[in-house]
Design a protein around this motif. Structure first.
Motif, short mmCIF file in Angstrom:
data_model
loop_
_atom_site.label_atom_id
_atom_site.label_comp_id
_atom_site.label_asym_id
_atom_site.label_seq_id
_atom_site.Cartn_x
_atom_site.Cartn_y
_atom_site.Cartn_z
N LEU A 21 -4.89 28.43 -12.77
CA LEU A 21 -4.74 29.40 -13.84
C LEU A 21 -6.08 29.41 -14.56
O LEU A 21 -6.34 28.59 -15.43
N VAL A 22 -6.95 30.33 -14.17
CA VAL A 22 -8.34 30.28 -14.60
C VAL A 22 -8.56 30.78 -16.02
O VAL A 22 -9.53 30.41 -16.67
N SER A 23 -7.67 31.61 -16.54
CA SER A 23 -7.89 32.24 -17.84
C SER A 23 -7.84 31.25 -19.00
O SER A 23 -8.53 31.43 -19.99
N THR A 49 -3.38 39.71 -11.50
CA THR A 49 -2.58 38.48 -11.33
C THR A 49 -3.47 37.25 -11.45
O THR A 49 -4.70 37.35 -11.32
N ASP A 50 -2.84 36.11 -11.67
CA ASP A 50 -3.59 34.85 -11.73
C ASP A 50 -4.30 34.57 -10.42
O ASP A 50 -5.43 34.08 -10.40
N ARG A 51 -3.64 34.88 -9.32
CA ARG A 51 -4.26 34.65 -8.00
C ARG A 51 -5.51 35.52 -7.84
O ARG A 51 -6.54 35.06 -7.35
N SER A 54 -8.28 34.09 -9.87
CA SER A 54 -8.85 32.92 -9.20
C SER A 54 -9.74 33.31 -8.04
O SER A 54 -10.83 32.75 -7.85
N LEU A 55 -9.29 34.28 -7.26
CA LEU A 55 -10.09 34.74 -6.12
C LEU A 55 -11.40 35.36 -6.59
O LEU A 55 -12.45 35.15 -5.97
N LYS A 56 -11.36 36.12 -7.67
CA LYS A 56 -12.58 36.72 -8.21
C LYS A 56 -13.56 35.64 -8.66
O LYS A 56 -14.76 35.71 -8.39
#
Length: 166
Positions: A21-23, A49-51, A54-56
């Motif tokens: 959960l990068v935010s 989305t959270d995924r 994260s991918l970005k």
């Protein structure tokens, strides 16, 4: 970023993106450490989305300089299991004999060996479901709740209950 760091992030990309959960803490920390720019933070946060966020982030990190990987690892304080997994991968890089099918084969052999060990332990303790004969006097003394001199005989007779007994 070092090529081996890029390779580790690429190898664990799907696994990491599904768990982070990068935010909450990762992106703010990387911004604070001058790894990410304002525009990159906005780009990450604009993902739905959270995924995807994260991918970005994982897309951007390899191009963010030599400090990016170590800063990313420091940002994972809430995700220690991911940090540990990445560090373990760096300490034990896969050789040609542990990639692909051979790696799966090795994991499968470890798993079946573990299952065989458990089966033997159950058999040694007296079996599961009565398939194996129990030890004389019940469980081995090391597994018994009472000392051997205070062992109680096990009554194997059962009575049938009617539904009206409940």
């Amino acid at each position: 970023m070092d090529p081996e760091h890029k390779a580790v992030l690429r190898k664990h990309r799907l696994e990491v993106s599904g768990q982070l959960l990068v935010s909450d803490s990762i992106v703010p920390f990387l911004y604070q450490e001058d790894i990410l720019t304002d525009a990159q933070v906005e780009d990450i946060e604009s993902q739905r989305t959270d995924r995807q966020k994260s991918l970005k982030l994982l897309d951007l990190l390899p191009s963010r300089g030599p400090r990016a990987f170590s800063a990313f690892l420091r940002s994972l304080h809430d995700f220690g299991w991911i940090r540990d997994r990445l560090l373990l991968e760096l300490q034990n890089p896969p050789g040609p004999q542990t990639t692909g099918i051979r790696s799966c084969d090795r994991r499968l052999r470890w798993l079946t060996g573990s299952l065989e060990s458990r089966r033997l332990a159950i058999q040694h303790r007296g079996g599961a479901g009565g398939r194996h004969p129990p030890h004389a006097g019940g469980f081995p003394a090391s597994l018994s709740a009472a000392p051997p001199e205070q062992s109680f005989p096990v009554n194997l007779t059962t009575t049938r209950r009617r539904s009206s007994d409940f």
